[in-house]
Design a protein around this motif. Structure first.
Motif, short mmCIF file in Angstrom:
data_model
loop_
_atom_site.label_atom_id
_atom_site.label_comp_id
_atom_site.label_asym_id
_atom_site.label_seq_id
_atom_site.Cartn_x
_atom_site.Cartn_y
_atom_site.Cartn_z
N ASP A 166 43.68 75.22 -8.73
CA ASP A 166 44.68 75.00 -7.74
C ASP A 166 45.55 76.33 -8.07
O ASP A 166 45.82 77.15 -7.77
CB ASP A 166 44.69 73.71 -7.85
N ALA A 167 45.45 76.67 -9.77
CA ALA A 167 46.37 77.40 -10.04
C ALA A 167 45.69 79.29 -9.03
O ALA A 167 46.87 79.82 -8.80
CB ALA A 167 46.10 77.73 -11.76
N ILE A 168 44.57 79.33 -9.45
CA ILE A 168 43.86 79.88 -8.68
C ILE A 168 43.77 80.30 -7.55
O ILE A 168 44.82 81.48 -6.45
CB ILE A 168 42.77 80.60 -8.86
N LEU A 169 43.93 79.06 -6.09
CA LEU A 169 43.93 79.29 -4.82
C LEU A 169 45.69 79.46 -4.72
O LEU A 169 45.67 80.32 -3.86
CB LEU A 169 43.83 77.64 -4.96
N PHE A 170 46.83 78.83 -5.94
CA PHE A 170 48.04 78.69 -4.99
C PHE A 170 48.35 80.42 -5.73
O PHE A 170 49.13 81.11 -4.40
CB PHE A 170 48.84 77.98 -5.62
N THR A 171 47.96 81.36 -5.80
CA THR A 171 47.95 82.57 -6.58
C THR A 171 47.81 83.18 -4.99
O THR A 171 48.38 83.97 -4.84
CB THR A 171 47.56 82.91 -7.68
N VAL A 172 46.71 82.95 -4.68
CA VAL A 172 45.82 83.84 -3.00
C VAL A 172 46.63 83.71 -2.51
O VAL A 172 47.16 83.83 -1.41
CB VAL A 172 44.99 83.17 -3.32
N ALA A 173 47.19 81.88 -2.40
CA ALA A 173 48.36 81.44 -1.37
C ALA A 173 50.09 81.71 -1.39
O ALA A 173 50.22 82.17 0.64
CB ALA A 173 48.37 80.07 -1.14
N PHE A 174 50.21 82.77 -2.56
CA PHE A 174 51.51 83.33 -2.33
C PHE A 174 50.99 84.63 -1.67
O PHE A 174 52.57 85.21 -1.25
CB PHE A 174 51.83 84.01 -3.43
N PHE A 175 50.23 85.05 -1.52
CA PHE A 175 50.22 86.46 -0.38
C PHE A 175 49.75 86.10 0.72
O PHE A 175 49.53 87.23 1.55
CB PHE A 175 48.97 87.41 -1.28
N LEU A 176 49.40 85.09 1.32
CA LEU A 176 49.43 84.35 2.13
C LEU A 176 50.32 83.45 3.33
O LEU A 176 50.57 83.67 4.64
CB LEU A 176 48.09 83.55 2.72
N PHE A 177 51.21 82.93 2.73
CA PHE A 177 52.33 82.41 2.69
C PHE A 177 54.39 82.17 2.56
O PHE A 177 53.82 82.66 1.72
CB PHE A 177 51.83 80.70 2.82
N ASP A 178 54.52 81.98 2.95
CA ASP A 178 56.26 82.12 2.22
C ASP A 178 56.33 81.60 1.32
O ASP A 178 55.66 80.44 1.14
CB ASP A 178 57.51 81.59 3.61
N THR A 179 57.27 81.84 0.61
CA THR A 179 57.36 80.70 -1.16
C THR A 179 57.36 79.21 -0.94
O THR A 179 57.04 78.62 -1.57
CB THR A 179 58.53 81.82 -1.87
N ARG A 180 58.40 79.86 0.51
CA ARG A 180 58.68 77.74 0.07
C ARG A 180 57.29 76.40 0.13
O ARG A 180 57.29 75.79 -0.52
CB ARG A 180 60.13 77.39 1.30
N THR A 181 56.47 77.39 2.00
CA THR A 181 55.35 76.40 1.52
C THR A 181 54.62 76.21 0.42
O THR A 181 54.67 75.07 -0.13
CB THR A 181 54.51 77.19 2.60
N VAL A 182 54.41 77.47 -0.60
CA VAL A 182 53.59 77.07 -1.36
C VAL A 182 54.35 76.56 -2.86
O VAL A 182 53.51 75.74 -3.12
CB VAL A 182 53.84 78.43 -2.33
N ALA A 183 55.36 76.52 -2.92
CA ALA A 183 56.06 75.96 -3.98
C ALA A 183 55.79 74.42 -3.72
O ALA A 183 55.73 73.60 -4.21
CB ALA A 183 57.81 76.08 -3.78
N PHE A 184 56.53 73.93 -2.31
CA PHE A 184 56.40 72.53 -1.91
C PHE A 184 54.72 72.04 -2.07
O PHE A 184 54.79 70.77 -2.78
CB PHE A 184 56.54 71.87 -0.29
N SER A 185 54.15 73.32 -1.77
CA SER A 185 52.27 72.45 -2.18
C SER A 185 51.86 72.48 -3.13
O SER A 185 51.44 71.34 -3.60
CB SER A 185 51.44 73.55 -1.09
N LEU A 186 52.54 72.52 -3.86
CA LEU A 186 52.29 73.31 -5.46
C LEU A 186 53.04 71.54 -5.97
O LEU A 186 51.81 71.10 -7.12
CB LEU A 186 52.52 74.24 -5.80
N PHE A 187 54.11 71.16 -5.48
CA PHE A 187 54.55 70.30 -6.36
C PHE A 187 53.67 68.89 -6.17
O PHE A 187 53.62 67.86 -6.73
CB PHE A 187 55.83 70.15 -5.48
N GLY A 188 53.70 68.67 -4.47
CA GLY A 188 52.56 68.11 -3.81
C GLY A 188 50.26 68.28 -5.00
O GLY A 188 50.67 66.84 -5.28
#
Length: 208
Positions: A166-188
């Motif tokens: 997940d850490a790898i996936l969310f690192t990539v997600a930071f380049f595709l989505f806004d920070t708020r979306t990634v932060a809440f997604s990481l929380f879940g």
């Protein structure tokens, strides 16, 4: 920390076919409902479901279709390494969830869903749904199969394996989505994987 002591054979859980059916039915409904919460918020998650959500958001395809398709390459690996029962149950579980996640919103929608509450509900529901699927010798395919293989071979818990991926996936997600979306997604995702890491213990519960 001392190594966990395996349960004696007489204390291990044995599931009848009826128990498998009802256990998987509850677990699949729980997992799919959790995924509806996270997708309704426009957030992502980890593992294969997270990859499927990203592709679905970017392509406009339904999550169910993408989730079903991205899991197809993993069945050959599961059949070879984890056996026919696990693979067939996993294929069944993925298929049911793929259909359910697209169907449930027809009967349940949200006028307002708080992002913190929604992601927390997602993590708990889908986490416990996955526990039920694991305990009945199934999975939601994909990277979860690899996580279970690593746990069975090394003892390194499946939840921790998923956290690393997940850490790898969310690192990539930071380049595709806004920070708020990634932060809440990481929380879940942290809640979901925490549920699995703390509760999926083969020394406490082994289904034969």
């Amino acid at each position: 920390m001392p190594a966990p002591i395996p349960l004696p054979t007489e204390y291990r859980q044995h599931h009848t076919p009826l128990e498998d059916i009802q256990g998987l039915a509850i677990a699949l409904l729980t997992s799919a409902t959790g995924l509806v919460f996270i997708s309704s918020l426009g957030f992502i998650t980890g593992q294969t479901a997270g990859l499927a959500l990203i592709i679905a958001y970017l392509s406009g395809w339904s999550f169910g279709l993408v989730f079903f398709l991205v899991n197809l390459p993993f069945y050959a690996l599961a059949w070879k390494r984890l056996g026919s029962e696990f693979t067939l149950k996993s294929f069944f579980c993925v298929t049911v969830v793929s259909v359910a996640v697209d169907y449930i919103p027809r009967g349940m929608s949200f006028d307002h869903l708080d992002p913190i509450l929604g992601t927390a509900i997602f993590g708990v529901l889908t986490g416990y749904g996955l526990l039920g699927i694991f305990r009945h010798k199934g999975s939601l395919g994909g990277l979860g199969v690899i996580a279970l293989m690593i746990q069975d071979r090394t003892g390194f818990r499946a939840g921790y394996v998923q956290l690393i991926v997940d850490a790898i996936l969310f690192t990539v997600a930071f380049f595709l989505f806004d920070t708020r979306t990634v932060a809440f997604s990481l929380f879940g995702a942290v809640i979901l994987n925490g549920v699995i890491a703390f509760n999926h213990r083969r020394d406490r519960y082994i289904a034969d």
